[in-house]
Design a protein around this motif. Structure first.
Motif, PDB file in Angstrom:
ATOM      1  N   LEU B  89     -11.721 -34.493 -11.042  1.00  0.00           N
ATOM      2  CA  LEU B  89     -10.440 -34.312 -12.363  1.00  0.00           C
ATOM      3  C   LEU B  89     -11.552 -34.007 -13.317  1.00  0.00           C
ATOM      4  N   TYR B  90     -11.424 -32.332 -14.014  1.00  0.00           N
ATOM      5  CA  TYR B  90     -12.442 -32.294 -14.859  1.00  0.00           C
ATOM      6  C   TYR B  90     -12.202 -32.190 -15.612  1.00  0.00           C
ATOM      7  N   GLN B  91     -13.177 -32.740 -16.715  1.00  0.00           N
ATOM      8  CA  GLN B  91     -12.873 -32.671 -18.514  1.00  0.00           C
ATOM      9  C   GLN B  91     -11.445 -31.635 -18.713  1.00  0.00           C
ATOM     10  N   SER B  92     -11.523 -30.930 -18.200  1.00  0.00           N
ATOM     11  CA  SER B  92     -11.237 -29.499 -19.267  1.00  0.00           C
ATOM     12  C   SER B  92      -9.642 -29.243 -18.558  1.00  0.00           C
ATOM     13  N   GLY B  93      -8.947 -30.042 -17.456  1.00  0.00           N
ATOM     14  CA  GLY B  93      -8.109 -29.765 -16.628  1.00  0.00           C
ATOM     15  C   GLY B  93      -8.594 -29.453 -15.503  1.00  0.00           C
ATOM     16  N   ALA B  94      -9.453 -27.875 -15.962  1.00  0.00           N
ATOM     17  CA  ALA B  94      -9.525 -26.850 -14.387  1.00  0.00           C
ATOM     18  C   ALA B  94      -9.055 -25.853 -13.672  1.00  0.00           C
ATOM     19  N   LEU B  95      -7.375 -26.748 -14.587  1.00  0.00           N
ATOM     20  CA  LEU B  95      -6.254 -26.191 -13.710  1.00  0.00           C
ATOM     21  C   LEU B  95      -6.795 -24.524 -13.561  1.00  0.00           C
ATOM     22  N   TRP B  96      -6.074 -23.660 -12.256  1.00  0.00           N
ATOM     23  CA  TRP B  96      -6.749 -21.921 -11.558  1.00  0.00           C
ATOM     24  C   TRP B  96      -5.722 -21.412 -12.605  1.00  0.00           C
ATOM     25  N   SER B  97      -5.927 -20.528 -13.561  1.00  0.00           N
ATOM     26  CA  SER B  97      -4.700 -20.587 -14.345  1.00  0.00           C
ATOM     27  C   SER B  97      -3.568 -18.817 -13.953  1.00  0.00           C
ATOM     28  N   SER B  98      -4.581 -18.568 -12.592  1.00  0.00           N
ATOM     29  CA  SER B  98      -3.272 -17.641 -11.984  1.00  0.00           C
ATOM     30  C   SER B  98      -2.503 -17.809 -11.675  1.00  0.00           C
ATOM     31  N   MET B  99      -2.179 -19.432 -10.721  1.00  0.00           N
ATOM     32  CA  MET B  99      -1.174 -19.947  -9.927  1.00  0.00           C
ATOM     33  C   MET B  99      -1.094 -20.857 -10.878  1.00  0.00           C
ATOM     34  N   THR B 100       0.241 -21.082 -10.637  1.00  0.00           N
ATOM     35  CA  THR B 100       1.387 -22.083 -10.480  1.00  0.00           C
ATOM     36  C   THR B 100       1.124 -23.257 -10.689  1.00  0.00           C
ATOM     37  N   LEU B 101       1.227 -24.292 -11.083  1.00  0.00           N
ATOM     38  CA  LEU B 101       0.869 -26.496 -10.615  1.00  0.00           C
ATOM     39  C   LEU B 101       1.193 -26.380  -8.795  1.00  0.00           C
ATOM     40  N   ALA B 102       1.947 -25.196  -8.696  1.00  0.00           N
ATOM     41  CA  ALA B 102       2.610 -25.866  -6.987  1.00  0.00           C
ATOM     42  C   ALA B 102       1.801 -25.010  -5.904  1.00  0.00           C
ATOM     43  N   GLU B 103       1.247 -23.884  -6.389  1.00  0.00           N
ATOM     44  CA  GLU B 103       0.357 -23.337  -6.015  1.00  0.00           C
ATOM     45  C   GLU B 103      -0.903 -24.020  -5.773  1.00  0.00           C
ATOM     46  N   ASN B 104      -1.507 -24.454  -7.604  1.00  0.00           N
ATOM     47  CA  ASN B 104      -2.691 -24.679  -7.928  1.00  0.00           C
ATOM     48  C   ASN B 104      -2.994 -26.498  -6.859  1.00  0.00           C
ATOM     49  N   VAL B 105      -1.684 -26.965  -6.797  1.00  0.00           N
ATOM     50  CA  VAL B 105      -1.832 -28.190  -5.887  1.00  0.00           C
ATOM     51  C   VAL B 105      -1.501 -27.874  -4.183  1.00  0.00           C
ATOM     52  N   ALA B 106      -1.013 -27.110  -3.687  1.00  0.00           N
ATOM     53  CA  ALA B 106      -0.672 -26.354  -2.557  1.00  0.00           C
ATOM     54  C   ALA B 106      -2.122 -25.770  -2.056  1.00  0.00           C
ATOM     55  N   LEU B 107      -2.576 -25.338  -2.716  1.00  0.00           N
ATOM     56  CA  LEU B 107      -4.172 -24.798  -2.084  1.00  0.00           C
ATOM     57  C   LEU B 107      -4.694 -25.624  -1.297  1.00  0.00           C
ATOM     58  N   PRO B 108      -5.258 -26.090  -1.753  1.00  0.00           N
ATOM     59  CA  PRO B 108      -6.037 -27.114  -0.786  1.00  0.00           C
ATOM     60  C   PRO B 108      -5.339 -27.327   0.718  1.00  0.00           C
ATOM     61  N   ILE B 109      -4.401 -27.641   0.360  1.00  0.00           N
ATOM     62  CA  ILE B 109      -3.230 -28.332   1.877  1.00  0.00           C
ATOM     63  C   ILE B 109      -3.255 -27.186   2.700  1.00  0.00           C
ATOM     64  N   GLU B 110      -2.950 -25.690   1.844  1.00  0.00           N
ATOM     65  CA  GLU B 110      -2.990 -24.725   3.122  1.00  0.00           C
ATOM     66  C   GLU B 110      -4.162 -24.489   3.542  1.00  0.00           C
ATOM     67  N   ALA B 111      -5.116 -25.112   3.226  1.00  0.00           N
ATOM     68  CA  ALA B 111      -6.754 -24.770   3.271  1.00  0.00           C
ATOM     69  C   ALA B 111      -7.178 -25.501   5.084  1.00  0.00           C
ATOM     70  N   TYR B 112      -6.658 -26.968   3.727  1.00  0.00           N
ATOM     71  CA  TYR B 112      -7.411 -28.092   5.193  1.00  0.00           C
ATOM     72  C   TYR B 112      -6.471 -28.821   5.933  1.00  0.00           C
ATOM     73  N   THR B 113      -5.296 -28.736   6.247  1.00  0.00           N
ATOM     74  CA  THR B 113      -4.235 -29.055   7.280  1.00  0.00           C
ATOM     75  C   THR B 113      -3.405 -27.786   7.631  1.00  0.00           C
ATOM     76  N   ASP B 114      -2.618 -28.100   8.614  1.00  0.00           N
ATOM     77  CA  ASP B 114      -1.833 -27.654   9.429  1.00  0.00           C
ATOM     78  C   ASP B 114      -0.181 -27.645   9.306  1.00  0.00           C
ATOM     79  N   LEU B 115       0.043 -28.286   8.123  1.00  0.00           N
ATOM     80  CA  LEU B 115       1.398 -28.105   7.390  1.00  0.00           C
ATOM     81  C   LEU B 115       1.922 -26.920   7.359  1.00  0.00           C
ATOM     82  N   SER B 116       3.168 -26.971   7.593  1.00  0.00           N
ATOM     83  CA  SER B 116       3.782 -25.563   7.644  1.00  0.00           C
ATOM     84  C   SER B 116       4.651 -25.188   6.265  1.00  0.00           C
TER      85      SER B 116
END
Ligand SMILES: Nc1ncnc2c1ncn2[C@@H]1O[C@H](COP(=O)(O)OP(=O)(O)OP(=O)(O)O)[C@@H](O)[C@H]1O
Ligand SMILES: [Mg+2]
Lengths: 386, 251
Positions: B89-116
């Motif tokens: 967790l960065y000092q400034s939050g550092a959320l990816w500004s071009s993605m929604t909150l859901a996409e922000n959280v989902a990106l690592p899950i999509e990349a590293y798991t096989d969930l549907s």
């Protein structure tokens, strides 16, 4: 004995006054009066310095500020200078004569000694600066080469189907680089066609050969001007946008967040931008070719060459080869503009002004790349005779 | 805390920006499942230390070991695998500004798991609910407040149930109640997932509430001047400066 060194500020427009005197032999009395506010300029402590360093040795400095009608920050640097000087010469300072507020602020300012941060050094001399600048030339070159190398590696990764990026990013970027650029490309390329036709017409008219305007415009647009003008427009639009996006992401630690989550920025951020621009540049250039020819036709109409004649002449002058050569160029421009934009964005510093210079530099680098690449490809085409 | 083996080991670490040495001779170890606090005055190099630990800055000297494995000498692939076990967790939050909150959280899950995609959506909602942001899935980072961005950043950091969570000033910009809730959440995560937690903070309340162990970096002498449990440091401060720091300057 009282030697009255009257060092009143000579410029009488200043509303403040400094009067130095020696009530006793080893005491310097600094008498301040008038209006000490920032708007009136910062008084210099030079006179006091002089008085401290010349003449009889001073042991003690005292102040009298009864005549001061108004003061703010402008008084502090003056006093701080004097204090530091006295400190340096081991002269005792009595602050009793100073207003309460001034004394407290001075204490605050002197509380934390300046930290040695190693970074701030004296401005280098002229020769040193030339030397540094010369050494500095190599650095951006090396940076760029390593970036191009990295780009090549992720491209190989893409070919092996191992590159990881969001497909939705690519679609959005394609839309932004391609469809959204249509209006400006339309305007610019149509006008370029008009300009080429005018320049040509003036010359060709002397020989009564106005119809050859079609050849001139057609070949110039397809081989050179269509791809080049499109690339320059996209360097200003998309190259700048890439640098701004990536630069802002660097400032906001977003790029760091990608790295720590195992997403390589080259793959995740640079590759989709590179693909989008390289894919969209040739179709846009083709579109520009046709609009330029249309612009030429409109001018020719004014010279009594009908649209039918003009297009027939163009058809004879052009072969698919001319289009193909132009499109090869435009794909090369696409890669170069994307590399310039992404490189400047990724290497941007962590401040708003650094992002600003990254954008400027992306556009300049992009345009230089385009012109140089254009010259090189033209020579190559010439040599291989196409 | 299942076991108390050493999880992270920092050995003779020197950190520098060019020729400007920020800190030198850092030596400390962090046990598995511990909440470890990095404290010190402003500008002493806490964020810099964190950047070294998560692989963003290269040490000038010394090593950082995770489970005995040298982070900076590992091959890129092994290093990437180690980094995947971090949540930051960065000092400034550092959320990816071009993605929604859901996409922000989902990106690592999509990349590293096989969930549907459906399963991912559920996990994402859960993570956002954990930080009190249920219902904000489709918001962009620019549409929520600074404190909410911080919490969303935390949800993203927790996305893959990391072994080690790094926080840079998690409670800066949060109101006292949210800040307290964040502390509870950190402890909860540690207890339920067994994560090791490394926190940079000046927040005294947090330091005493969650800290098991700590180090104190000094900006003047540019090295660590104390380490140990914060409460014990307060009870028996090794230097006046630490006493002053831990008692809020009230001497
Ligand atoms: N990119 C950089 N280049 C050069 N020096 C830097 C850079 N980043 C930080 N510094 C310097 O390193 C020192 C430590 O900075 P750092 O951000 O780690 O401090 P900090 O302890 O996190 O402070 P704070 O509590 O205010 O966040 C500071 O003196 C700063 O000037
Ligand atoms: Mg910091």
């Amino acid at each position: 004995m009282e030697h009255n060194i009257n060092l009143e500020s000579e410029i009488s427009t200043h509303p403040y006054e400094v009067r130095l005197s020696r009530p006793t032999e080893d005491t310097l009395l600094v008498q301040l009066s008038g209006n000490w506010t920032l708007g009136k300029g910062l008084p210099s402590s030079g006179e006091v310095e002089q008085a401290l360093e010349t003449g009889q040795r001073v042991q003690r400095v005292i102040f009298d500020t009864q005549g001061v009608t108004d003061w703010d920050t402008s008084l502090l640097p003056f006093l701080k200078k004097i204090m530091e000087l006295c400190d340096h010469h081991a002269i005792q300072v009595e602050e009793d004569g100073l207003p309460q507020g001034v004394r407290r602020l001075l204490q605050l300012a002197m509380a934390v000694p300046a930290k040695d941060t190693g970074g701030v050094s004296k401005p280098a001399g002229f020769l040193a600066r030339i030397g540094n600048a010369t050494i500095g030339i190599a650095e951006p070159g090396a940076e760029m080469l390593s970036f191009i190398g990295d780009t090549f590696l992720v491209f190989l990764k893409l070919l092996r189907g191992r590159a990881r990026f969001r497909r939705s990013d690519l679609t959005l970027l394609i839309y932004e680089c391609g469809a959204q650029a249509l209006p400006i490309v339309t305007l610019i390329s149509f006008l370029i066609g008009v300009i080429l036709a005018f320049v040509g017409a003036v010359q060709l008219k002397q020989f009564g050969a106005e119809i050859y305007v079609a050849n001139l415009v057609g070949i110039a647009m397809t081989r050179e001007m269509g791809p080049m003008m499109t690339a320059i427009v996209l360097a200003g639009r998309s190259g700048a946008a890439f640098a701004a996006q990536l630069g802002t992401m660097t400032v906001n630690e977003e790029v760091d967040a990608f790295k720590t989550m195992g997403f390589e920025p080259m793959e995740f951020l640079v590759l989709p931008r590179l693909l989008a621009l390289t894919l969209m540049m040739p179709p846009l250039a083709l579109y520009a070719d046709f609009l330029g020819i249309l612009g030429g036709a409109v001018v020719a109409k004014g010279l009594d060459v009908s649209f039918m004649q003009y297009f027939e002449q163009t058809r004879q002058a052009l072969s698919p080869k001319h289009f193909a050569l132009g499109l090869i160029k435009s794909a090369i421009y696409g890669v170069l503009v994307a590399i310039a934009g992404c490189l400047r964005g990724i290497k941007s510093g962590r401040s708003a002004s650094a992002v600003g210079s990254a954008v400027t530099s992306a556009v300049v680098t992009g345009i230089v790349f385009i012109i140089v690449a254009s010259a090189i490809t033209t020579v190559i085409y010439e040599v291989i005779g196409v | 805390m299942a076991n108390t083996s050493t999880h992270i080991n920092v050995h003779n670490l020197d950190m520098a920006y060019g020729s400007f040495v920020v800190q030198r001779d850092l030596n400390f170890e962090i046990k598995r499942g511990e909440v470890f606090i990095i404290m010190g005055d402003s500008g002493c190099g806490k964020s810099t230390l964190l950047r070294h630990m998560i692989g963003l800055n290269t040490p000038a000297r010394g090593e950082i070991l995770y489970d005995g494995e040298n982070f900076w000498e590992a091959l890129p692939r092994a290093r990437e695998a180690m980094m995947r076990r971090f949540g930051v967790l960065y000092q400034s939050g550092a959320l990816w500004s071009s993605m929604t909150l859901a996409e922000n959280v989902a990106l690592p899950i999509e990349a590293y798991t096989d969930l549907s995609p459906d399963e991912i959506r559920e996990v994402v909602s859960l993570k956002l609910a954990l930080v009190g942001l249920a219902g904000f899935e489709e918001f962009y980072p620019s549409e929520i407040s600074g404190g909410m961005q911080k919490r969303a950043g935390l949800a993203r950091a927790m996305a893959l149930d990391p072994e080690i969570l790094f926080f840079d000033e998690p409670s800066a910009g949060l109101d006292p109640i949210s800040s307290r809730r964040l502390d509870d959440l950190i402890l909860e995560l540690r207890d339920s997932l067994g994560s090791t937690v490394v926190v940079v903070t000046h927040e005294l309340a947090s330091i005493f509430a969650i800290g098991d162990n700590s180090i104190f970096l000094d900006a003047e002498v540019r090295t660590m001047v104390a380490s140990g449990n914060p409460k014990q440091l307060l009870a028996d401060p090794p230097t006046p400066k630490i006493r002053e720091f831990l008692s809020r300057g009230e001497l």
